[in-house]
Design a protein around this motif. Structure first.
Motif, mmCIF file in Angstrom:
data_model
loop_
_atom_site.group_PDB
_atom_site.id
_atom_site.type_symbol
_atom_site.label_atom_id
_atom_site.label_comp_id
_atom_site.label_asym_id
_atom_site.label_seq_id
_atom_site.Cartn_x
_atom_site.Cartn_y
_atom_site.Cartn_z
ATOM 1 N N HIS A 127 0.824 -1.217 0.000
ATOM 2 C CA HIS A 127 0.000 0.000 0.000
ATOM 3 C C HIS A 127 0.851 1.256 0.000
ATOM 4 O O HIS A 127 1.960 1.229 0.442
ATOM 5 N N PHE A 153 -9.933 4.434 1.023
ATOM 6 C CA PHE A 153 -8.582 4.756 1.472
ATOM 7 C C PHE A 153 -8.743 5.900 2.437
ATOM 8 O O PHE A 153 -9.760 6.588 2.413
ATOM 9 N N PRO A 154 -7.740 6.120 3.269
ATOM 10 C CA PRO A 154 -7.855 7.225 4.226
ATOM 11 C C PRO A 154 -8.307 8.506 3.521
ATOM 12 O O PRO A 154 -7.617 9.015 2.637
ATOM 13 N N VAL A 183 -10.504 8.997 1.246
ATOM 14 C CA VAL A 183 -11.082 8.889 -0.102
ATOM 15 C C VAL A 183 -11.914 7.616 -0.205
ATOM 16 O O VAL A 183 -11.560 6.591 0.364
ATOM 17 N N ALA A 214 -12.363 5.292 -2.979
ATOM 18 C CA ALA A 214 -11.765 5.067 -4.295
ATOM 19 C C ALA A 214 -12.747 4.354 -5.216
ATOM 20 O O ALA A 214 -12.789 4.612 -6.418
ATOM 21 N N GLU A 263 -11.192 9.773 -15.499
ATOM 22 C CA GLU A 263 -10.086 10.692 -15.272
ATOM 23 C C GLU A 263 -9.086 10.074 -14.304
ATOM 24 O O GLU A 263 -9.386 9.083 -13.621
ATOM 25 N N ASN A 264 -7.906 10.702 -14.199
ATOM 26 C CA ASN A 264 -6.949 10.276 -13.178
ATOM 27 C C ASN A 264 -7.620 10.354 -11.812
ATOM 28 O O ASN A 264 -8.257 11.351 -11.497
ATOM 29 N N GLY A 265 -7.473 9.294 -11.042
ATOM 30 C CA GLY A 265 -8.035 9.311 -9.706
ATOM 31 C C GLY A 265 -9.484 8.879 -9.636
ATOM 32 O O GLY A 265 -10.092 8.905 -8.573
ATOM 33 N N ALA A 266 -10.047 8.439 -10.779
ATOM 34 C CA ALA A 266 -11.454 8.040 -10.780
ATOM 35 C C ALA A 266 -11.660 6.705 -10.072
ATOM 36 O O ALA A 266 -12.780 6.390 -9.655
ATOM 37 N N GLY A 267 -10.602 5.923 -9.918
ATOM 38 C CA GLY A 267 -10.726 4.645 -9.223
ATOM 39 C C GLY A 267 -10.582 3.440 -10.127
ATOM 40 O O GLY A 267 -10.888 2.314 -9.713
ATOM 41 N N LYS A 268 -10.088 3.630 -11.340
ATOM 42 C CA LYS A 268 -9.961 2.524 -12.283
ATOM 43 C C LYS A 268 -8.936 1.496 -11.799
ATOM 44 O O LYS A 268 -9.200 0.302 -11.727
ATOM 45 N N SER A 269 -7.755 2.010 -11.463
ATOM 46 C CA SER A 269 -6.703 1.087 -11.026
ATOM 47 C C SER A 269 -7.116 0.360 -9.760
ATOM 48 O O SER A 269 -6.850 -0.833 -9.590
ATOM 49 N N THR A 270 -7.761 1.074 -8.864
ATOM 50 C CA THR A 270 -8.176 0.448 -7.611
ATOM 51 C C THR A 270 -9.095 -0.741 -7.878
ATOM 52 O O THR A 270 -8.926 -1.811 -7.296
ATOM 53 N N TYR A 272 -5.362 -5.303 -3.621
ATOM 54 C CA TYR A 272 -6.128 -4.653 -2.564
ATOM 55 C C TYR A 272 -7.320 -5.556 -2.239
ATOM 56 O O TYR A 272 -7.745 -6.358 -3.059
HETATM 57 N N1 LIG Z 1 -2.697 2.932 -1.966
HETATM 58 C C1 LIG Z 1 -3.487 4.016 -1.859
HETATM 59 N N2 LIG Z 1 -3.568 4.680 -0.698
HETATM 60 C C2 LIG Z 1 -4.355 5.767 -0.562
HETATM 61 N N3 LIG Z 1 -5.092 6.268 -1.544
HETATM 62 C C3 LIG Z 1 -5.066 5.646 -2.738
HETATM 63 C C4 LIG Z 1 -4.266 4.504 -2.961
HETATM 64 N N4 LIG Z 1 -4.414 4.117 -4.242
HETATM 65 C C5 LIG Z 1 -5.293 4.969 -4.788
HETATM 66 N N5 LIG Z 1 -5.688 5.899 -3.898
HETATM 67 C C6 LIG Z 1 -6.654 6.972 -4.139
HETATM 68 O O1 LIG Z 1 -7.805 6.404 -4.656
HETATM 69 C C7 LIG Z 1 -8.328 7.181 -5.696
HETATM 70 C C8 LIG Z 1 -8.424 6.350 -6.963
HETATM 71 O O2 LIG Z 1 -7.120 6.092 -7.443
HETATM 72 P P1 LIG Z 1 -6.843 5.132 -8.686
HETATM 73 O O3 LIG Z 1 -7.632 3.902 -8.558
HETATM 74 O O4 LIG Z 1 -5.369 4.974 -8.800
HETATM 75 O O5 LIG Z 1 -7.360 6.012 -9.889
HETATM 76 P P2 LIG Z 1 -7.157 5.841 -11.449
HETATM 77 O O6 LIG Z 1 -6.457 4.578 -11.728
HETATM 78 O O7 LIG Z 1 -8.520 5.888 -12.016
HETATM 79 O O8 LIG Z 1 -6.354 7.038 -11.881
HETATM 80 C C9 LIG Z 1 -7.432 8.386 -5.835
HETATM 81 O O9 LIG Z 1 -7.987 9.445 -5.090
HETATM 82 C C10 LIG Z 1 -6.150 7.932 -5.205
HETATM 83 O O10 LIG Z 1 -5.467 9.032 -4.657
#
Ligand SMILES: Nc1ncnc2c1ncn2[C@@H]1O[C@H](COP(=O)(O)OP(=O)(O)O)[C@@H](O)[C@H]1O
Ligand SMILES: [Mg+2]
Lengths: 309, 328, 511
Positions: free
Chosen positions: A309, C18-19, C21, C23, C42-49, C58
């Motif tokens: 993380h 996440f703390p 947010v 996600a 968009e960046n930060g939309a939560g796709k990767s999560t 995760y």
């Molecule tokens: N390991 C993490 N710890 C805390 N916050 C996270 C973590 N990974 C992602 N986030 C937050 O979760 C949100 C979604 O991130 P992410 O899934 O990476 O977006 P995307 O891939 O769509 O750009 C963002 O606000 C990011 O800052």
């Protein structure tokens, strides 16, 4: 100078070099494995001191050299578990934690020595074991094949470490967690377990190095290692994280030391510059390895704790 | 969670420091009497107080003083700053006499001593008091015992080659080795001297001895605490050994021929008397064969022929009456 | 089971905190056999999560995961791999010092335990390469491979593990247009063979060309699902951002005046001493935007550094700003001549991440009298000036005293833009001004650049985003292997034509 190039003096110098190199080699090989997995252990010297003391003490109490070696291994394993927990699971800063282990080893071995022994008492030393036939080869027989079992083991560990790192799945895991732990993790390789195992091996070899040192001398004294463990760590860098390079470094360091001592004994190095000459081993070794070593980078994840993380 | 665990690693470090501290401050209060008026003394020594060498010589000497004193010891202070802290600490605690047992502590002493004019500082090995009037300096005439050892060594060597293992070229190591060399060479031997460059490196001292053996030495000597490694090599090779600073017979009861032992108590006794009479320092003392501060202790376990013994006695007598010059 | 109507994957009500947010918030997402299902946002939309949850990196706080119709717990990447899920991460998950075969075999059981079995792995890699058109040499060390080749290794890794569900997290971010085209052919073929693919991107053109279905995420929530034939880029952008956006800015006609920046026979060497910019001559005039198009690594970075005064030019060249020769002067004096500079690397070249927003806003002007009284910084003046800029340029920051590093990429870029534009530059050098910036911020930056053009600034725009260059430029210069091989006027610049020029193909264009 002529006196130096007599066969008996050269043979003695070579033998001395190999004796001096043995503890460095063991410790450096262990550190190499640990560093290839991304973990720097600056506590090697402390582990060596602890294992040196406890194996010395074991011989003093029991007279049993092999039990002493087992005790040294056990000290290495215990310290490895400790260091593994600190750095892998608690993700502590490796540099500081290693120094902590060193200070602990220095202090605790000193304390134990004073409480349990006091005045240095000589003990049995590791016996010389002649390898049949080979030991009788002129010139090289004595320095190479009339040594102790721990010396043979140290040199046997060079190809074994090479094989471990480069030809086994475990070695592949070690190298990958040392370079890119995220990548390894994404393929289901446990970074924690791999690093823990590498640390364990590294510390066990450091333990063995302590035993090799003290059982070669047959006596213990506070701070016996005088920082050998730190030189062993340096040899890993200068040996470019390769077992063969590390062996080259350890041998060179041993050889320059042995030669300097021999030249001092023969008066080739006059007393007036003898303190200066004491720096030669470090300078020559560093210089040679800088010149010879391929330009290799440290494992990319060295000293970096891993977490998802 | 991680933070908590990070704490544990700091704890380990603290533990280590404590362990180190426990030994460095391992003051064993060997008090010989405890009525209120007892003189208080402290020793700050660079190596272990039972190193069979330099530090032990002072501890043994203080314990041998025939006086009502309490002694505190801080040993293993191979780091000068640690020693300075210990010295100042004792002075602040009101200790009467503080022995700073190491040439390297001189600079610290020059800073500390003027702050505590009522305290007597005893510093050695040193040949002057740095102009401080509450500092006594002491030095051994180590060349004298070296000379006697050298006479015997040359006599028992059959190859005529003798190996010497020294630490750094400084202090009493130099005078011991010079005296030894002068006598051995006068006795017809060749003397090979190696300063390893370290007071502590036992492995290097062992290999230095090995190198001498490879060059046909059949008698060895050496000085400073790392020589225990060299004695081990001598033992293995069955080669006689000459000791100095402390009696080293226990390292090899069969092969240690003789040891020059430092009895600082003679110098210390004089210093304490001066102090009793109001002189806090400002004088330099030498221990030597003549004043009984240096003693050659022969090992009964090593058989010496009568001729050799006689030669040794003659050398001692000659040095005391001034007819022999050690060359140092 | 394997027919197209069945769900290979179903994620239901996935929520991940996440703390500070959320996600992912109650996300439903499914993938059928044989389709490419795109996650757009968009960046930060939560796709990767979302896909990291799928891959066991995760753990979801809420929600279910069904694989091939059965409920599954995936608690680690090993679980995912053994369920035949493969993931190509946003950042390459390769060990650069190892060979291709070692990278691929890593973590796989060996038949020759404890030894590795790389020969066998190499053979299988060759077979996979063959079958899928993924040319790569198994014995090559990964750090010697091009970015496109590394991408192929990543895909081979997944196929080697027999992945049936393949996740690709922004796989095109680092590829050239040609490499993207090649990749899409391969991906399409894998879908046609019955695999399910999750494709993540925020590039609308790519999404429209590759996807079977599209699900749009915004602030962790699903805001819409559609298919390419039912939507448009504009509509997708609106879903992503939550309001109408203009994707291609309109360039109003503008009066072009005197030459402000001129390069004459400029050659520049790169760090390794080879010629990166080869005898380039260009002129940028007041009131125009000159765009430089090119695949990255064709000298754009070096030419920008040369103009900014960060890299020396070869002796025979000449750089003039407002008519004065600045070839041998430093950055400071070029700024004094009226140069504004938005560097390619936002941090640390453009802004110092440890500094506060306010400090970064005065980084260039800090020596002027405006902020100094009696040799000391006047903090009142600084904070007044900074607050004004923050509001003028729409920088989203808690305060001017916030460390710059805690801002999003788009907002850091606005800080840099604010600083550079507030100095009213007569020449503006803008390098990759919207790279990694969300659509809203990009639109804002584009509008600002156009506004600057109307004010008469001469702008040199260097960008890897071809749409950006085409949309903003009065003229487009194409760089290839250090040379400007063509300069075309904005109206004549068709995408295909410029694309060919970027690949060094001039014949087709001339014809
Ligand atoms: N390991 C993490 N710890 C805390 N916050 C996270 C973590 N990974 C992602 N986030 C937050 O979760 C949100 C979604 O991130 P992410 O899934 O990476 O977006 P995307 O891939 O769509 O750009 C963002 O606000 C990011 O800052
Ligand atoms: Mg992402």
């Amino acid at each position: 100078m002529n006196d130096f190039f007599t066969s008996s003096v050269l043979v003695a110098t070579a033998a001395s070099a190999i004796r001096l190199a043995t503890p460095y080699l063991l410790a450096s090989l262990g550190e190499t494995i640990g560093q290839r997995s991304g973990v720097l252990n600056l506590g090697v010297d402390g582990v060596m001191l602890l294992s040196a003391f406890f194996s010395y003490w074991t011989v003093l109490q029991t007279g049993n050299l092999w039990l002493a070696v087992v005790v040294a291994l056990a000290v290495g394993v215990i310290m490895g578990v400790l260091y593994g927990i600190i750095t892998v699971f608690f993700e502590a800063t490796q540099g500081i934690s290693g120094i902590g282990i060193f200070i602990f080893g220095l202090g605790f071995s000193d304390l134990m020595f004073r409480q349990q022994v006091g005045t240095p008492k000589p003990v049995q030393r590791l016996p010389r074991v002649d390898i049949p036939v080979l030991a009788d080869i002129p010139y090289i027989g004595e320095p190479l094949f009339q040594r102790s079992l721990l010396t043979y083991l140290a040199f046997a560990l060079v190809p074994l470490t090479f094989l471990l790192l480069n030809k086994t799945t475990f070695g592949l895991n070690i190298r990958s967690v040392g370079e890119n732990p995220q990548a390894a993790d994404s393929l289901g390789v446990s970074v924690e377990r791999t690093r823990f195992a590498a640390i364990l091996i590294g510390n066990t070899l450091a333990g063995l190095a302590g035993a090799a040192l003290v059982l070669q001398l047959g006596i213990f004294q506070p701070n016996l290692t005088q920082g050998m463990g730190f030189i062993a760590v340096a040899l890993v860098y200068f040996g470019a994280w390769r077992p063969l390079g590390v062996m080259g470094g350890a041998l060179l360091y041993g050889l320059v030391n042995a030669t300097v001592l021999q030249w001092k004994s023969l008066g080739i190095i006059p007393v007036s510059i003898s303190d200066l000459a004491g720096m030669a081993p470090a300078i020559v070794t560093i210089g040679a390895l800088i010149l010879l070593a391929r330009r290799v980078n440290a494992p990319a994840a060295l000293t970096k704790p891993f977490s998802r993380h | 969670m991680r933070k908590k665990l990070r704490l544990i690693s700091s704890l380990i470090a603290v533990l280590g420091v404590l362990a180190l501290g426990a030994t460095a401050c391992g003051s064993d209060d060997s008090s010989s009497g405890s009525d209120g008026g007892a003189l208080t003394m402290a020793i700050v020594a660079p190596s272990a107080s039972d190193d069979l060498a330099f530090s032990q010589s002072m501890v043994d000497s203080v314990n041998a003083l025939d006086r009502d004193i309490t002694v505190q010891i801080t040993d293993g202070t191979f780091i000068v700053e640690d020693a300075a802290a210990a010295i100042r600490g004792y002075a602040e605690d009101g200790v009467d006499v503080i022995v700073a047992h190491g040439t390297q502590f001189g600079a610290s002493l020059a800073e500390i001593a003027p702050d505590f004019p009522d305290t007597t500082f005893v510093w050695g090995t040193a040949t002057d008091t740095q102009g401080l009037d509450n500092v006594f300096a002491y030095a051994p005439a180590a060349d004298e015992g070296g000379y006697v050892n050298g006479v015997v060594a040359a006599a028992i060597s059959s190859t005529g080659i003798i190996g010497v293992v020294g630490p750094v070229e400084a202090g009493d190591a130099v005078s011991y080795i010079n005296g030894f060399t002068a006598a051995a060479e006068a006795g017809g031997a060749t003397v090979n001297v190696t300063y390893t460059g370290s007071f502590g490196d036992v492995a290097l001292a062992a290999e230095a001895a090995e190198a001498h053996l490879a060059n046909n030495a059949d008698v060895l000597t050496g000085t400073a605490q790392m020589v225990v490694g060299a004695v081990g090599v001598a033992s293995d090779a069955g080669v006689p050994w000459f000791g100095t600073q402390s009696n080293q017979t226990s390292l090899d009861p069969d092969l240690v021929v003789a040891s020059q032992v430092y009895h600082w108590e003679f110098a210390l006794e004089e210093m304490l008397e001066l102090r009793d009479n109001g002189t806090k320092g400002g004088q330099t003392f030498e221990i030597n064969l003549a004043n009984g501060g240096l003693v050659i202790e022969f090992n009964d376990g090593f058989e010496l022929s009568d001729d050799v013994k006689a030669a040794a006695e003659a050398a001692i007598a000659g040095i005391i009456d001034g007819s022999i010059d050690t060359g140092a | 089971m394997n027919d197209k109507s069945n769900n290979l994957l179903e994620m239901r009500g996935i929520t991940k905190y996440f703390p500070g947010v959320v996600a992912n918030s109650d996300v439903d997402f499914d993938v059928r056999y044989g389709e490419v299902h795109t996650l757009l946002g968009e960046n930060g939309a939560g796709k990767s999560t979302l896909v990291k949850i799928l891959f066991g990196l995760y753990q979801a706080d809420k929600g279910d995961l069904l694989l091939r119709g059965e409920k599954m717990e995936i608690s680690s990447p090993s679980d995912a791999i053994s369920s035949r899920i493969g993931m190509i991460h946003q950042h390459f998950m390769l060990v650069p010092t190892l060979t291709v075969a070692e990278n691929v075999a890593l973590g796989m059981p060996s038949t020759r335990r404890p030894l590795t079995d790389l020969d066998k792995a190499s053979k299988k890699i060759s077979e996979i390469s063959e079958e899928h058109g993924l040319a790569v040499d198994p014995s090559e060390i990964v750090e010697h491979l091009s970015v496109g080749e590394r991408q192929r290794v990543e895909i081979i890794k997944a196929l080697y593990r027999d992945a049936e569900l393949l996740v690709l997290d922004e796989p095109t971010a680092v590829l050239t247009p040609k490499e993207v085209d090649d990749l899409f052919v391969i991906l399409r073929r894998m879908a046609d063979n019955g695999r399910g693919l999750i494709f993540i991107s925020h590039k609308l053109r790519e999404v429209m060309s590759l996807s079977d279905r599209i699900t749009v995420l915004r602030n962790g929530q699903v805001v819409g699902a559609t298919t390419p034939d039912q939507t448009s880029r504009e509509e997708l952008a609106q879903m992503m951002v939550g309001r109408a956006v203009r994707l291609t800015p309109d360039l109003p006609p503008n009066e072009v005046k005197e030459s402000r920046l001129s390069l004459n026979n400029v050659s520049v060497k790169n760090d390794s001493g080879t010629l990166a910019v080869d005898n380039v001559s260009l002129e940028v005039r007041a009131g125009e935007i000159l765009g430089i198009a090119g695949v990255s690594g064709n000298g754009q970075r070096e030419i920008a550094e040369a103009i900014a005064g960060l890299r020396p030019i070869e002796p025979n060249g000449l750089i003039e700003i407002n008519g004065s020769n600045v070839s041998d002067t430093n950055t400071r004096s070029r700024r004094d001549q009226g140069l504004g500079f938005i560097p390619e690397e936002r941090v640390p070249d453009g802004a110092i991440p440890e500094f506060t927003v306010g400090e970064n806003l005065i980084l260039v002007d800090h020596e002027t009298d405006n902020f100094v009284s009696r040799g000391l910084f006047s903090f009142d003046k600084i904070s007044e000036h900074s607050s004004q800029l923050v509001s003028d340029f729409n920088v989203k920051t808690p305060s001017v005293n916030t460390p710059t590093s805690s801002l999003s990429g788009g907002n850091i870029q606005k800080v840099i833009l604010a600083r550079e534009l507030s100095a009213s530059p007569s020449v503006l050098l803008a390098c990759q001004p919207t790279r990694g910036v969300d659509i809203g911020a990009a639109e804002y930056i584009h509008n600002r650049l156009i506004e600057q053009r109307e004010l008469g600034t001469a702008t040199l725009l260097i960008s890897e985003d071809l749409d950006e260059v085409l949309g903003l430029s009065d003229r487009v210069a194409v760089m290839y292997e250090g040379k400007v091989i063509a300069v075309v006027s904005g109206e004549d610049a068709e995408r295909e034509k410029v694309g060919l020029l970027m690949a060094g193909i001039t014949e087709a264009v001339d014809a």
